[in-house]
Design a protein around this motif. Sequence first.
Motif, PDB file in Angstrom:
ATOM      1  N   THR A 149       0.828  -1.199   0.000  1.00  0.00           N
ATOM      2  CA  THR A 149       0.000   0.000   0.000  1.00  0.00           C
ATOM      3  C   THR A 149       0.865   1.253   0.000  1.00  0.00           C
ATOM      4  O   THR A 149       0.551   2.254  -0.660  1.00  0.00           O
ATOM      5  CB  THR A 149      -0.918  -0.001   1.231  1.00  0.00           C
ATOM      6  N   ALA A 150       1.974   1.189   0.729  1.00  0.00           N
ATOM      7  CA  ALA A 150       2.896   2.332   0.761  1.00  0.00           C
ATOM      8  C   ALA A 150       3.497   2.615  -0.602  1.00  0.00           C
ATOM      9  O   ALA A 150       3.983   3.722  -0.848  1.00  0.00           O
ATOM     10  CB  ALA A 150       4.006   2.069   1.771  1.00  0.00           C
ATOM     11  N   ASP A 287       3.486   8.919   4.473  1.00  0.00           N
ATOM     12  CA  ASP A 287       2.505   7.873   4.233  1.00  0.00           C
ATOM     13  C   ASP A 287       3.164   6.493   4.223  1.00  0.00           C
ATOM     14  O   ASP A 287       2.570   5.508   4.655  1.00  0.00           O
ATOM     15  CB  ASP A 287       1.801   8.123   2.896  1.00  0.00           C
ATOM     16  N   ILE A 288       4.382   6.418   3.711  1.00  0.00           N
ATOM     17  CA  ILE A 288       5.107   5.150   3.728  1.00  0.00           C
ATOM     18  C   ILE A 288       5.244   4.648   5.163  1.00  0.00           C
ATOM     19  O   ILE A 288       4.953   3.494   5.471  1.00  0.00           O
ATOM     20  CB  ILE A 288       6.495   5.314   3.078  1.00  0.00           C
ATOM     21  N   VAL A 289       5.667   5.548   6.048  1.00  0.00           N
ATOM     22  CA  VAL A 289       5.826   5.182   7.452  1.00  0.00           C
ATOM     23  C   VAL A 289       4.483   4.790   8.061  1.00  0.00           C
ATOM     24  O   VAL A 289       4.337   3.740   8.704  1.00  0.00           O
ATOM     25  CB  VAL A 289       6.450   6.347   8.249  1.00  0.00           C
ATOM     26  N   GLY A 290       3.459   5.623   7.844  1.00  0.00           N
ATOM     27  CA  GLY A 290       2.161   5.375   8.440  1.00  0.00           C
ATOM     28  C   GLY A 290       1.505   4.099   7.940  1.00  0.00           C
ATOM     29  O   GLY A 290       0.895   3.358   8.716  1.00  0.00           O
ATOM     30  N   LEU A 342       0.875  10.550   7.563  1.00  0.00           N
ATOM     31  CA  LEU A 342       0.835   9.329   8.365  1.00  0.00           C
ATOM     32  C   LEU A 342      -0.513   8.631   8.256  1.00  0.00           C
ATOM     33  O   LEU A 342      -0.607   7.407   8.397  1.00  0.00           O
ATOM     34  CB  LEU A 342       1.134   9.661   9.826  1.00  0.00           C
ATOM     35  N   ASP A 343      -1.569   9.383   7.973  1.00  0.00           N
ATOM     36  CA  ASP A 343      -2.933   8.841   7.944  1.00  0.00           C
ATOM     37  C   ASP A 343      -3.455   8.591   6.529  1.00  0.00           C
ATOM     38  O   ASP A 343      -4.521   8.016   6.365  1.00  0.00           O
ATOM     39  CB  ASP A 343      -3.860   9.820   8.663  1.00  0.00           C
ATOM     40  N   TRP A 344      -2.716   8.985   5.502  1.00  0.00           N
ATOM     41  CA  TRP A 344      -3.220   9.050   4.118  1.00  0.00           C
ATOM     42  C   TRP A 344      -3.895   7.759   3.664  1.00  0.00           C
ATOM     43  O   TRP A 344      -5.073   7.731   3.329  1.00  0.00           O
ATOM     44  CB  TRP A 344      -2.075   9.426   3.191  1.00  0.00           C
ATOM     45  N   VAL A 345      -3.173   6.666   3.579  1.00  0.00           N
ATOM     46  CA  VAL A 345      -3.795   5.385   3.228  1.00  0.00           C
ATOM     47  C   VAL A 345      -3.509   4.328   4.292  1.00  0.00           C
ATOM     48  O   VAL A 345      -3.465   3.136   4.004  1.00  0.00           O
ATOM     49  CB  VAL A 345      -3.361   4.876   1.835  1.00  0.00           C
TER      50      VAL A 345
END
Length: 422
Positions: A149-150, A287-290, A342-345
């Motif tokens: 997903t990231a 987003d990658i991290v989240g 952090l919350d995007w996907v």
Amino acid sequence: MTVSTTPASGRRLHRAWFVAAVAFVAILGAAGFRATPGVLITPLQEEFGWSAGTISLAVSINLVLYGLMAPFAAALMDRFGMRRVVAAALVLIAAGSGLTVFMTATWQLLLFWGVLVGLGTGSMALVFAATVVDRWFVRHRGLVTGILTAAGATGQLVFLPVLAWLAEGPGWRFASLTVAGAALAVVPFVWWLLRDRPEDIGTTALGADPAAPRPAPPATANAAVRAVSVLAAAARTRPFWFLAGGFAICGASTNGLVGTHFIPAAHDHGMAEPVAAGLLAVIGIFDIVGTVASGWLSDRIDPKVLLGVYYALRGLSLMVLPGLFAATTEPSMLIFIVFYGLDWVATVPPTVALCRRVYGADGAVVFGWVFGSHQVGAAIAAVGAGLTRDHLGAYDLAWYAAGALCLLAAGMSLAIGHARGR
């Protein structure tokens, strides 16, 4: 490096990781290709005089097809294999993007960027990630779902700043040709490295018991029939509507609104487009991290609780966004970008986990339909925000409405049961 074709080798890298790596690259490209219209809105307005609402219609068609193609893509992957479907999708994207350099009318924009690119990117969207995880992984499913997903965020990170620079410098046509070339460049890697099932190369999924019976491919010759029949069954259950409704709001508040209109909204406040595109890229970094963290958490915490928290925090952040726009990048905007990134996907791994938990072997196709609702919501938001800008002269109402809907999605998520009929 030696590629393992048996699950017994403890120190060799399982082939599943190579399949996941190819999927990461393909999903990365699909996300970058689909996000490109966001950097083309202003250049197309300046060259052709098209309104934001008209251009947003092409984006909406792209978003709808990106989502509605997903369940059929999942069934097509069962019928023809992931490798063939993904390779064909990349060629379709290259054709759609490349042909835009010749367009002179809005119907051509709708056909090329809307229909062709929408169908192509939809064929290797997040349902592709769900299919890879279901077939190749038993262990680390949540984590791998988060990583794949990231890839969407990484695609945004890689492509948006470059494409924004091309659109402002050499011109938007160079940006379109870059997308076409990048799509074609991925095809050989997909054909060479991607394999449809572990059984095709004499191995088992990572973490699977070698002695356990190997699952047979779905016994259907018609991908469309299977996709529709799975929808008909899922639509009779309450969890499907909570998942689909929440994910529609997810799409409206991300791809449809922020992904499509953040750059022109920032430009309205005097910010240069490359700077605004860079902020979206920063969203991609976090987003990658989240998302990876969300995948890890989905293996350990009730997914519906995670969804409720994610949607609530997103809604509150969108309600403060209108007051943060300025000609320069202020610290408050940077805080929003990090938080929203952090919350995007991060919603995807728990949504996939819930589809798998409630619908079992049909989980990937069900997620395809849920993802379709995500893109329908995104399409409505893309057009709605464009019309809001055209009629009110600002995007503020769109941000507030999206924030309120996210709070509604939080409640819907917490109401999801774990059985089909609940």
